[in-house]
Write an enzyme that holds these catalytic residues in place. Structure first.
Site, PDB file in Angstrom:
ATOM      1  N   LYS A 199     -10.650  -0.128  -2.688  1.00 59.35           N
ATOM      2  CA  LYS A 199     -11.455   0.934  -3.312  1.00 59.35           C
ATOM      3  C   LYS A 199     -10.753   2.247  -2.993  1.00 59.35           C
ATOM      4  O   LYS A 199     -10.874   2.784  -1.903  1.00 59.35           O
ATOM      5  CB  LYS A 199     -12.880   0.931  -2.768  1.00 59.35           C
ATOM      6  N   LYS A 259     -18.104  -0.894   1.620  1.00 62.84           N
ATOM      7  CA  LYS A 259     -17.738   0.446   2.077  1.00 62.84           C
ATOM      8  C   LYS A 259     -17.345   0.452   3.549  1.00 62.84           C
ATOM      9  O   LYS A 259     -18.038  -0.114   4.391  1.00 62.84           O
ATOM     10  CB  LYS A 259     -18.919   1.406   1.872  1.00 62.84           C
TER      11      LYS A 259
END
Length: 697
Positions: A114, A339
């Site tokens: 990401k 995350k």
């Protein structure tokens, strides 16, 4: 040259330049010299000027940008550009995968980094870049086409007449950001990339080494992500080599590609011309039981990557299954982001103070109720500027969430609960240090008073710091004490006072004072280039000073004489210095401040010229790049080892990438070592490194 030959040559040159751009910027395998590349580029530019009817918007010459203002028109996205659902633990990711497999047992998945950059969508019509659009609100974004044309890792023309929408991330590598951080006000690479991409003039964007990673696409005729990413690679897009696919053992052995429509069959749908036979593209495929260990691996190596990532993205590979899973109003059900969450804590904003930096920037800082966060007690956090405060809707008395961004800098992330009696925050009209009227440049406030006490003190702290003159034992607290008691007022005063006066202050014994004196004397031996960039003038950083010295401007006298001529070409003739910086140098080297400092340091006995060995560097390490990890026992400071490399013409990199030649490993190495092994980078210990230095003399 007649028109027909000109047309043929223009097309030939465009293909050649795009080919060499791809080899240089994506593959990191340059095939021609800069001189040869420039000759091709100049020839194309000249022909397009002579035959403008054959010049088009997607020519490589357009990458230099235009000085015309972009108005950033709003454009409706042709594809959904939604946010992703988020997970903060490995368990959540495994549960998400298992839930989908329970309903669709044959499902496979992709796993990608990401990227912590700026999300954009590229729309190609018949293989030509038609427009580039920022993510915006997911439905409407800004038209940033002209700015994106300047990014060399974005193909302007594909080798198939295909309609395709490509999603990806614009970013700047950490090493490039470090080189340019003295030229911008941005806190991190992501903000710098975003600010650059939103500049009005594309010619300014072209000067910044932005790059693009493609990670997704929408195109009819493809049945899975594996094939579509393979196609993007074939078209010359930069797709991360760390992309993985997750499958069961049976599919892993067969490979996902062989179970899908072949690349040749699929691409032939878009072009009648025969598809060139090429080596089959294969991404790494792992099994489901390896997912957790791969997450751990990326957590371990993330800081050693050349670019920033803030997590991992998992997606269903098969498009038919994606269609069945569908979307919520917020995110696709077939994708989720893991995350790397920064540690957070909850506290109260007790006050806001405005601090003045050495360049005059006035920054708001939140004074917090002390709270434990990531192993330390935090009582202050940055607020960047007034726009950031407005975005948070922050006021004094609010309960807030704070984090350590990059695991280092405390920052206020969000307001959790508003105060019952909020105190609104406003930009001060006058400098909190010297009461000079504040100048506003957008959301940034500045004090322009050269003699502002806070600016002076910060300049002294910067000058004495480890990365500058490295005055041992003269720390920030000691400088604060000296400054607040009017014992020093400017940089040269460091070398004028009798430090025995510190004996009358609590905490300063004779031994400590003697160590400070020794540090002062030792710093006088620093070379001219270190003195010059330690003064803290805008744009006069470590690398720029080396450029000046290596190109003959190697003394105070020569710099002042060059500025007197008021001719920017003296500086712009140096590769790496542009017109804006050249004009600034003329201003700096002719300023009263610079002349005063040089005069003072000359009286103090400093050598205001580069010694012979500083000017005439060896070329023994020319073309080689080095990165250092761990502690080197023979070098008290890592910078000393780096200087030895640069003295021999080598390049020092801050991160491990395919561009690296050698990784020098000391004791207690970090994650860079594992990354170097992964990339088959040559690894040497300290003994081998010292032998290499000795043999290169």
């Amino acid at each position: 040259m007649d028109r027909e030959k000109a047309k043929e040559r223009i097309e030939e040159l465009k293909k050649l330049i795009e080919k060499y751009n791809y080899l240089y910027y994506v593959e990191n395998k340059p095939q021609i010299s800069d001189l040869e590349y420039d000759a091709l580029f100049d020839e194309l530019k000249s022909l397009e000027e002579q035959f403008p009817e054959y010049a088009d918007a997607n020519s490589p010459t357009k990458r230099v940008g235009s000085d015309l203002s972009n108005k950033f028109e709003k454009i409706k996205h042709e594809i959904p550009v939604l946010s992703l659902d988020k997970a903060y633990s490995k368990t959540e990711i495994i549960d998400w995968i298992n839930k989908i497999i329970a309903e669709y047992p044959e499902t496979t998945f992709s796993m990608q980094e990401k990227f912590d950059g700026v999300s954009i969508v590229l729309y190609y019509k018949n293989g030509i870049l038609d427009k580039a659009v920022s993510r915006g609100d997911g439905f409407i974004g800004n038209d940033i086409t002209e700015n994106c044309r300047t990014i060399k890792t974005i193909p302007l023309k594909l080798d198939k007449r295909i309609n395709i929408s490509v999603r990806g991330e614009v970013y700047i590598e950490k090493e490039d950001f470090e080189k340019l951080k003295n030229t911008n006000e941005y806190a991190n690479p992501r903000n710098f990339a975003s600010g650059t991409l939103n500049r009005i003039k594309s010619s300014e964007v072209a000067k910044i080494p932005l790059k693009f990673f493609a990670y997704d696409a929408v195109c009819e005729g493809f049945e899975n992500d594996y094939l579509l990413l393979s196609l993007l690679l074939r078209f010359g897009f930069n797709v991360s080599p760390n992309t993985l696919f997750i499958s069961n053992k049976k599919k892993k052995e067969a490979t996902l590609l062989k179970e899908s429509t072949s690349f040749k069959e699929t691409t032939s749908l878009f072009d009648e011309e025969a598809t060139e036979e090429k080596e089959e593209i294969k991404f790494k495929i792992i099994e489901f039981n390896e997912v957790e260990s791969q997450i751990d691996y990326f957590i371990k190596i993330r800081n050693s990557l050349a670019y920033q990532i803030d997590g991992l993205v998992f997606k269903v590979n098969e498009f038919s299954t994606r269609n069945k899973l569908g979307y919520t109003g917020h995110h696709p059900r077939w994708a989720i982001a893991y995350k790397f969450e920064a540690p957070r804590a909850v506290t109260i904003v007790k006050d806001i103070v405005w601090q003045v930096g050495r360049g005059g920037r006035i920054t708001p800082v939140a004074i917090l109720e002390p709270v434990a966060l990531a192993g330390s007690t935090v009582s202050r956090a940055t607020l960047h500027n007034i726009d950031y405060i407005k975005m948070l809707e922050l006021s004094i008395g609010d309960i807030v969430s704070i984090s350590k961004r990059g695991d280092i800098i405390p920052a206020v992330e969000e307001v959790l609960e508003k105060s019952e009696n909020p105190i609104i925050i406003e930009v001060p009209k006058f400098c909190p240090s010297c009461s000079t009227e504040v100048r506003l440049d957008g959301p940034i406030a500045y004090c322009d008073n050269e003699k502002c006490p806070s600016k002076m003190k910060e300049s002294i702290i910067y000058f004495a710091s480890r990365d500058c003159m490295n005055i041992e034992n003269l720390g920030e607290e000691t400088i604060d004490l000296l400054f607040e008691n009017n014992l020093i007022k400017d940089i040269p005063d460091i070398y004028k006072i009798d430090y025995s006066i510190l004996l009358k202050f609590e905490g300063f014994a004779e031994k400590k004072v003697n160590l400070i004196k020794e540090g002062i004397e030792k710093s006088k031996q620093n070379s001219f280039d270190i003195l010059l960039y330690s003064l803290g003038f805008n744009q006069l950083g470590k690398q720029t000073v080396k450029l000046l010295i290596n190109n003959g401007l190697d003394s105070c006298e020569k710099l002042i004489e060059a500025a007197k001529k008021n001719d920017i070409s003296i500086f712009t003739s140096i590769n790496g210095i542009g017109e804006k910086t050249a004009s600034l140098f003329i201003e700096i080297f002719s300023s009263k401040r610079f002349l005063y400092l040089m005069n003072e340091f000359e009286k103090l006995g400093f050598k205001l010229y580069a010694k012979k060995d500083e000017r005439n560097k060896s070329k023994a390490f020319e073309g080689l790049s080095f990165c250092i990890t761990g502690t080197l026992s023979n070098f008290p400071k890592r910078e000393i080892a780096e200087q030895e490399i640069e003295k021999r013409g080598g390049k020092v990199l801050s991160a491990v990438s395919s561009k690296l030649t050698y990784l020098v490993v000391g004791s207690n190495p970090g994650s860079k070592l594992e990354k170097a092994k992964e990339l088959n980078i040559k690894i040497m210990d300290e003994t081998e490194f010292i032998m290499m230095l000795e043999n290169s003399k």
